[in-house]
Design a protein around this motif. Structure first.
Motif, PDB file in Angstrom:
ATOM      1  N   CYS A 159       0.869  -1.184  -0.188  1.00 11.23           N
ATOM      2  CA  CYS A 159       0.094   0.068  -0.115  1.00 11.23           C
ATOM      3  C   CYS A 159       0.697   1.136  -0.081  1.00 11.23           C
ATOM      4  O   CYS A 159       1.867   1.130   0.499  1.00 11.23           O
ATOM      5  CB  CYS A 159      -1.011  -0.319   1.151  1.00 11.23           C
ATOM      6  N   ARG A 160      -0.015   2.882  -0.044  1.00 13.66           N
ATOM      7  CA  ARG A 160       0.888   3.477  -0.440  1.00 13.66           C
ATOM      8  C   ARG A 160       0.030   4.648   0.631  1.00 13.66           C
ATOM      9  O   ARG A 160      -0.966   4.473   0.693  1.00 13.66           O
ATOM     10  CB  ARG A 160       0.323   4.357  -1.921  1.00 13.66           C
ATOM     11  N   GLU A 173      -1.844  -0.736  -3.597  1.00 13.09           N
ATOM     12  CA  GLU A 173      -1.063  -0.597  -4.477  1.00 13.09           C
ATOM     13  C   GLU A 173      -1.486  -2.269  -5.599  1.00 13.09           C
ATOM     14  O   GLU A 173      -1.986  -2.733  -6.726  1.00 13.09           O
ATOM     15  CB  GLU A 173       0.422  -0.476  -4.660  1.00 13.09           C
ATOM     16  N   GLN A 174      -0.941  -3.104  -4.796  1.00 14.78           N
ATOM     17  CA  GLN A 174      -1.070  -4.404  -5.420  1.00 14.78           C
ATOM     18  C   GLN A 174      -1.448  -5.942  -3.636  1.00 14.78           C
ATOM     19  O   GLN A 174      -0.602  -5.494  -3.132  1.00 14.78           O
ATOM     20  CB  GLN A 174      -0.242  -5.261  -5.876  1.00 14.78           C
ATOM     21  N   THR A 182       0.735 -11.400  -8.548  1.00 13.33           N
ATOM     22  CA  THR A 182      -0.087 -10.206  -7.929  1.00 13.33           C
ATOM     23  C   THR A 182      -1.084 -10.096  -9.116  1.00 13.33           C
ATOM     24  O   THR A 182      -1.377 -10.039  -9.901  1.00 13.33           O
ATOM     25  CB  THR A 182       1.561  -9.655  -7.954  1.00 13.33           C
ATOM     26  N   SER A 184      -3.490  -6.918  -9.146  1.00 19.15           N
ATOM     27  CA  SER A 184      -2.740  -5.425  -8.770  1.00 19.15           C
ATOM     28  C   SER A 184      -4.107  -4.667  -8.120  1.00 19.15           C
ATOM     29  O   SER A 184      -5.435  -5.134  -8.325  1.00 19.15           O
ATOM     30  CB  SER A 184      -3.140  -4.650 -10.363  1.00 19.15           C
ATOM     31  N   CYS A 187      -6.650   2.114  -8.442  1.00 19.67           N
ATOM     32  CA  CYS A 187      -6.490   3.376  -7.799  1.00 19.67           C
ATOM     33  C   CYS A 187      -7.689   3.955  -8.201  1.00 19.67           C
ATOM     34  O   CYS A 187      -8.545   3.921  -9.230  1.00 19.67           O
ATOM     35  CB  CYS A 187      -5.646   4.699  -8.358  1.00 19.67           C
ATOM     36  N   ASP A 230      10.188   2.527  -4.767  1.00 21.02           N
ATOM     37  CA  ASP A 230       9.257   2.571  -5.383  1.00 21.02           C
ATOM     38  C   ASP A 230       9.858   3.218  -7.084  1.00 21.02           C
ATOM     39  O   ASP A 230      10.230   4.396  -7.217  1.00 21.02           O
ATOM     40  CB  ASP A 230       7.887   4.044  -4.939  1.00 21.02           C
ATOM     41  N   THR A 232       8.047   3.834  -9.638  1.00 21.11           N
ATOM     42  CA  THR A 232       6.646   4.888  -9.813  1.00 21.11           C
ATOM     43  C   THR A 232       6.407   6.204  -9.135  1.00 21.11           C
ATOM     44  O   THR A 232       7.538   6.213  -8.048  1.00 21.11           O
ATOM     45  CB  THR A 232       5.890   4.562 -10.459  1.00 21.11           C
ATOM     46  N   HIS A 235       1.746   8.606  -8.583  1.00 22.34           N
ATOM     47  CA  HIS A 235       1.441   8.690  -6.657  1.00 22.34           C
ATOM     48  C   HIS A 235       2.128   9.532  -5.379  1.00 22.34           C
ATOM     49  O   HIS A 235       3.182   8.699  -5.356  1.00 22.34           O
ATOM     50  CB  HIS A 235       0.470   8.155  -6.623  1.00 22.34           C
ATOM     51  N   LEU A 239       5.905   3.308  -0.868  1.00 23.02           N
ATOM     52  CA  LEU A 239       5.418   2.471  -0.374  1.00 23.02           C
ATOM     53  C   LEU A 239       5.369   1.506   0.671  1.00 23.02           C
ATOM     54  O   LEU A 239       6.877   1.486   1.351  1.00 23.02           O
ATOM     55  CB  LEU A 239       5.567   1.707  -1.920  1.00 23.02           C
ATOM     56  N   GLN A 241       4.985  -2.972   2.575  1.00 20.44           N
ATOM     57  CA  GLN A 241       4.513  -3.974   2.378  1.00 20.44           C
ATOM     58  C   GLN A 241       4.258  -4.420   4.303  1.00 20.44           C
ATOM     59  O   GLN A 241       5.036  -4.301   4.790  1.00 20.44           O
ATOM     60  CB  GLN A 241       5.384  -4.945   2.054  1.00 20.44           C
TER      61      GLN A 241
END
Length: 256
Positions: A159-160, A173-174, A182, A184, A187, A230, A232, A235, A239, A241
């Motif tokens: 999660c973010r 996120e996933q 996984t 996804s 969003c 992260d 990307t 957003h 991130l 876990q």
């Protein structure tokens, strides 16, 4: 005279104000956890406190309630202080005077309201009262149970999380699976119309509330959340876990 020598800190005042608010969130959540632990010591099935807050901020406890036994069931009243004429609680593990005093401390501000743990009373005729949701005894296990209720072979949740002043925003996120795959999680801002998520939107709200609390408590964050790289930048936020506890296969085999 050098003005810099007069400043007790180099941090901007806005950053200091944010740190103060975050410390308040942590303190109030920690007090709420302690309240929940004391209540459940006396009433293990407790899930809600029925309370009233007057104009002066004084709190009155009207009842300790269980969770709903089913989707169409009702909560059970576990304890009614107004029916305890002998004040038997004074000989038990729950000190009501101390409990009400601590409730007054955490309910005078808006911190707990931001977490969605203070709800309107479910019975309309008692709408002047409040329904305080006790936090899970184990937030990580609760998140795992919710996610696995929709994705049985889920192994972890990524999660973010972003701190936004008084609030902690949680996005998903996933989900990682035990076989290495996984799933996804779309969003809601990027894909507001999609219904392809692994669980309904209301489940996302429940998960975000619990994960936000877990993040806000440093001892739980350090124990259960691991920062992720992260790659990307679409957003805001870091991130994290949450690796789920191992399943109790022996218990599952006995119950099947």
């Amino acid at each position: 005279m050098d003005d810099e020598r007069l400043r007790p800190t180099q941090l901007p005042l806005n950053d200091l104000a944010t740190a103060y608010v975050q410390a308040g969130q942590t303190l109030f959540l920690a007090i709420l956890d302690d309240i929940a632990a004391r209540v459940r010591l006396a009433h293990p099935e407790a899930a809600y406190l029925e309370i009233d807050i007057d104009a002066d901020g004084d709190v009155e406890l009207h009842g300790i309630w269980s969770a709903q036994e089913s989707a169409i069931g009702t909560c059970r009243l576990l304890y009614d202080p107004h029916d305890d004429q002998k004040q038997e609680w004074r000989d038990g593990p729950l000190d009501l005077d101390e409990l009400v005093n601590d409730l007054g401390r955490v309910l005078t501000g808006s911190f707990l309201h931001h977490w969605g743990v203070v709800e309107p009373h479910p019975v309309y005729e008692h709408r002047d009262r409040r329904w305080l949701v006790l936090p899970p005894a184990d937030r990580a296990a609760t998140v795992a149970a919710i996610v696995r209720g929709h994705v049985p072979d889920a192994e972890s949740l990524i999660c973010r999380i972003a701190e936004r002043g008084e609030r902690i925003a949680v996005g998903f996120e996933q989900v990682t699976l035990s076989g290495g795959g996984t799933i996804s999680v779309p969003c809601p801002l990027c894909s507001p119309e999609t219904e392809d998520g692994p669980w309904p939107r209301d489940v996302s709200h429940d998960l975000a509330r619990i994960l936000g609390q877990l993040y806000a408590l440093p001892h739980l964050r350090g124990r259960h959340l691991t920062p992720c790289v992260d790659i990307t930048a679409e957003h805001e936020g870091q991130l994290w876990q949450l690796v789920f506890p191992y399943r109790d296969h022996k218990k599952g085999a006995e119950s099947s």
